[in-house]
Design an enzyme around this catalytic site. Structure first.
Site, PDB file in Angstrom:
ATOM      1  N   GLU A 323       0.854  -1.520  -0.052  1.00  0.00           N
ATOM      2  CA  GLU A 323      -0.119   0.045  -0.130  1.00  0.00           C
ATOM      3  C   GLU A 323       0.786   1.395   0.199  1.00  0.00           C
ATOM      4  OE1 GLU A 323      -4.081  -1.429   2.318  1.00  0.00           O
ATOM      5  OE2 GLU A 323      -2.513  -0.857   3.590  1.00  0.00           O
ATOM      6  N   CYS A 407     -10.617   1.293   7.067  1.00  0.00           N
ATOM      7  CA  CYS A 407     -10.159   2.529   7.629  1.00  0.00           C
ATOM      8  C   CYS A 407     -10.784   3.760   6.805  1.00  0.00           C
ATOM      9  CB  CYS A 407      -8.594   2.330   7.318  1.00  0.00           C
ATOM     10  SG  CYS A 407      -8.024   1.982   5.842  1.00  0.00           S
TER      11      CYS A 407
END
Length: 814
Positions: A323, A407
């Site tokens: 990521e 998230c």
């Protein structure tokens, strides 16, 4: 090199008290004018903020209820019995982030029902806190299923996310306190922070390491500014200074920017969200402690990000693996990760860089992220979200209501509610106007209240009128940010440039007349004695502009992006007659017009013109003129799954005709796992669908990850599979496999050690008959001829190299 910078801080609500030591630290401060002092009344942000209040926040809280987030707190508090729910140790942060957003919303528009709901949620959180202040529910609940993250005891593992949970708790607690004046959550945060200060630090008996997943640094800085407790600032600084040192012997790695000390860093690497949060925290610490060395390091890292790793949408982070960031100039479009949380973190970081310097270039990057890479993360309906935000799609991307790793939805809810706080800032007699939006604000300038009323249709129109209403006549400097896009700089580096030269100047009038101004650091300054009713008019030229990328950005060669004002545009299949975008190019000199469409996508400025379209005509490719429509990038994928592109070819060579379907392109792709042994019984594992190896994009090398592909995530040295299920029975005799081979900071991907090919025979898989070798060459297709078989499917079984993962870029079948 010495860099002069201001001590920066977020302006605090009137209820916040600072100790003398904290006040001393905040001399010569650029203050961000708080969210509750700025009220938007426009047609762009106001509806989004209201949808966030009425749809996004309730929807996210509902998902927390459905997915056991609140149950985990109740279980930790002994209020219920049962099993801990969820898949991650940081699930606690979902409620924290939504509480923060809900608190901002309460300040903007009081809602008794929401206020009471927050009280009930905070009560659960308080019940879950252990007597000494500790709070991470999976640890308190002794969730063995998640012990791979946290171990067997508190604080055992650096990547446990316990401190990450604490950081989001602190941020939510400060927002709730500032918005409501209630200390219920603030007391929980203070108790936890006191424990953190006792457990971590340089002394004997304390844990000597950084935070792991940053954000606790930002949270501690906020707590310090609210309470004046110097221990919190010292703790934040300790976590910053421990980064990259490995004092406790833990493995140093780029993933958490923990590879070398921050003072020695000059390239942004690793996980993009962690980077944005870490460097925001470093900026807080540098400002509050007057540490020029850390700010110099931040400037180097920011320069690298803005000149080599920033997407034109303001997104950051090119790779799904880890990521995070790839090497310099790796800015793939279809495979851009650009996590929503990373774009938000980019806003936080750039705001702090501005507060420390007063330089508008940081607000330029902030605004680019704000209007493009952040709000693309949420649907116009407010209840669906993107995790990643690519700049190109073949139709595989769709927003979701929630994620296992959730998230981004919570982060969107807290961020959108806080957008008004980025509009203004104050330093002594200087009042900075950073964002343009129809609004009313009440700002303290040298103890004199100044009301500013903006009237504008920004971002669709560049005309802004600001009425200045001081409580009493006062002399101050009004500093109007002139965005780089309004002149000739889409970004403040050479990463992107406009293809044309803008000659229309910015115009500024006061009470209808030209006045003396100065310009510095991206601001036009009007220094005068202001009286009630003074009117400032600003005209920012807003033509349609084409943008070119630096030649080192491989995926953007032969292409241009289109921008008008702060808004990036894309072409989406839904607006094109044939529903395709990759078969088109827009010549560089083709005129593009703009018109507002109130009935499209909640009201947007639409661009239109004539493109050239490539079509297969027997054995040749022909071109024809077709109309095209472009929409704001942030609004794409609100009408179902579609092809989409931000970077559009300007010549035929960079476009491609829509390819004819093949056996492989029509097949369903899946991973077939080994059967699970249950006693004496073998139970077939479910097939996992995947995508990317049959999209007919041709790889340029084994390291070409610009288009979709398949990789065996977190698998190393193991046998792995990839299978095709055909639409109908086919006779096949050849496959061509292009292997993935690329370096990655959290594990490399290599061509396999070996592989075999199987075909479906009834319910069984049988190996194909061949006399040819199974090759594993890089940078080319590995072709395998075999005895023809009539089958409904094929399966690759690859043995990965020891300690390495692997993957497939493209897989053809004949």
């Amino acid at each position: 090199m010495k860099i002069r910078f201001y001590v920066s801080a977020l302006a605090l609500a009137s209820a916040v008290l600072l100790t003398a030591s904290a006040q001393k630290q905040q001399k010569q401060t650029i203050f961000q004018v708080p969210f509750n002092k700025v009220h938007f009344t426009d047609q762009f942000w106001s509806p989004r903020i209201e949808i966030n209040r009425t749809i996004s926040i309730p929807s996210a809280f509902n998902e927390c209820e459905k997915n056991g987030r609140f149950d985990n707190f109740a279980l930790a508090g002994g209020l219920i019995k049962g099993e801990h729910k969820g898949d991650f140790p940081f699930d606690d942060t979902d409620p924290y982030k939504i509480i923060e957003g809900a608190s901002y919303s309460l300040a903007a528009k009081y809602d008794k029902k929401l206020d009471q709901y927050l009280d009930s949620v905070i009560n659960l959180i308080a019940k879950a806190q252990e007597p000494d202040g500790y709070i991470t529910t999976c640890v308190t609940n002794k969730c063995a299923r998640l012990s791979g993250w946290w171990g067997k005891a508190r604080w055992e593992k650096i990547n446990s996310h316990e401190l990450y949970n604490s950081g989001h708790l602190y941020e939510a607690a400060v927002a709730h306190f500032q918005s409501t004046g209630k200390r219920t959550l603030l007391n929980v945060a203070i108790k936890n922070a006191d424990l953190v200060c006792k457990v971590f630090g340089p002394n004997a008996g304390q844990i000597h390491r950084p935070s792991g997943h940053p954000i606790v640094e930002m949270g501690l800085a906020k707590l310090y500014k609210v309470t004046g407790n110097a221990n919190y600032l010292a703790m934040a600084k300790y976590f910053v200074e421990e980064t990259g040192r490995g004092t406790d012997g833990h493995h140093l790695n780029e993933y958490s920017q923990d590879h070398i000390p921050i003072l020695k860093q000059d390239e942004i690497k690793g996980h993009a969200v962690r980077a944005g949060y870490l460097y925001s925290g470093v900026a807080d610490v540098a400002a509050l402690t007057n540490d020029a060395a850390y700010f110099e390091a931040l400037t180097r890292i920011w320069d690298n990000m803005a000149s080599k790793k920033l997407y034109i949408t303001g997104g950051i982070g090119s790779r799904a693996q880890g990521e995070g960031f790839g090497p310099n100039y790796e800015l793939h479009n279809q495979q851009a990760y650009c996590e929503t949380c990373a774009a938000i973190a980019n806003v936080y970081w750039n705001e702090r860089m501005f507060l420390a310097t007063g330089d508008a270039k940081y607000i330029d990057v902030l605004e680019r992220a704000l209007y493009n890479g952040v709000i693309s993360g949420v649907s116009l309906s407010g209840n669906k979200f993107f995790y990643d935000n690519p700049l190109e799609s073949s139709g595989q991307h769709e927003r979701q209501a929630w994620f296992g790793c959730a998230c981004c939805p919570g982060n969107i809810t807290r961020f959108v509610a806080s957008v008004p706080s980025y509009t203004y800032a104050v330093l002594g007699n200087d009042l900075f106007v950073n964002l343009y939006c129809q609004s009313t604000a009440n700002i303290a300038v040298q103890k004199n209240n100044v009301e500013l009323k903006q009237v504008s249709e920004y971002p669709w129109d560049g005309k802004v009128a600001i009425t200045v209403n001081p409580a009493k006549s006062i002399a101050f400097a009004l500093k109007l940010r002139i965005p780089g896009w309004a002149e000739n700089s889409p970004v403040p580096t050479d990463l992107y440039a406009f293809a044309d030269k803008l000659t229309t100047p910015v115009q500024v009038l006061v009470n209808g007349k030209a006045v003396a101004t100065t310009k510095d650091k991206g601001y036009i300054t009007i220094n005068r004695q202001w009286k009630k009713g003074d009117r400032v008019e600003l005209a920012l030229p807003m033509p349609v502009r084409r943008i070119q990328a630096n030649d080192k950005v491989a995926d953007d060669k032969g292409k241009m992006a289109i921008e008008r004002g702060p808004i990036m545009y894309c072409i989406e299949g839904a607006d094109q007659a044939d529903k395709h975008v990759f078969n088109k190019f827009i010549p560089e000199n083709a005129p593009i017009s703009f018109q507002f469409n109130k009935d499209l996508l909640n009201g947007v400025m639409v661009l239109s013109g004539t493109a050239r379209q490539l079509e297969n005509d027997g054995n040749s490719v022909v071109q024809k003129d077709v109309p095209f429509t472009a929409i704001p990038y942030s609004t794409w994928q609100n009408r179902g799954a579609n092809e989409m592109a931000v970077w559009i070819p300007v010549k035929a060579e960079a476009a491609r005709p829509t390819p004819e379907p093949t056996i492989a392109s029509k097949a369903q792709t899946m991973v077939i796992k080994a059967p699970i042994q249950t006693g004496a019984t073998l139970i077939a594992s479910p097939e996992e669908p995947t995508w990317g190896v049959n999209d007919q994009w041709e790889p340029q090398s084994s390291s070409d990850i610009s288009k979709p592909y398949h990789y065996w995530w977190m698998k190393r040295g193991t046998p792995e599979t990839l299978a095709y299920e055909f639409e109908k029975e086919e006779t096949v005799s050849n496959v061509q496999v292009y292997w993935l081979d690329i370096d990655q900071y959290d594990g490399n991907f290599r061509v396999p050690e070996s592989w075999k090919l199987y075909y479906k025979a009834g319910n069984d898989w049988k190996q194909v008959e061949t006399t040819e070798p199974y090759t594993t060459l890089k940078d080319c297709y590995n072709s395998l001829n075999f005895k023809p078989v009539k089958t409904t499917g094929l399966k690759i079984e690859a043995k990965l190299q020891k300690g390495e993962s692997g993957g497939v870029l493209e897989w053809k079948v004949k």
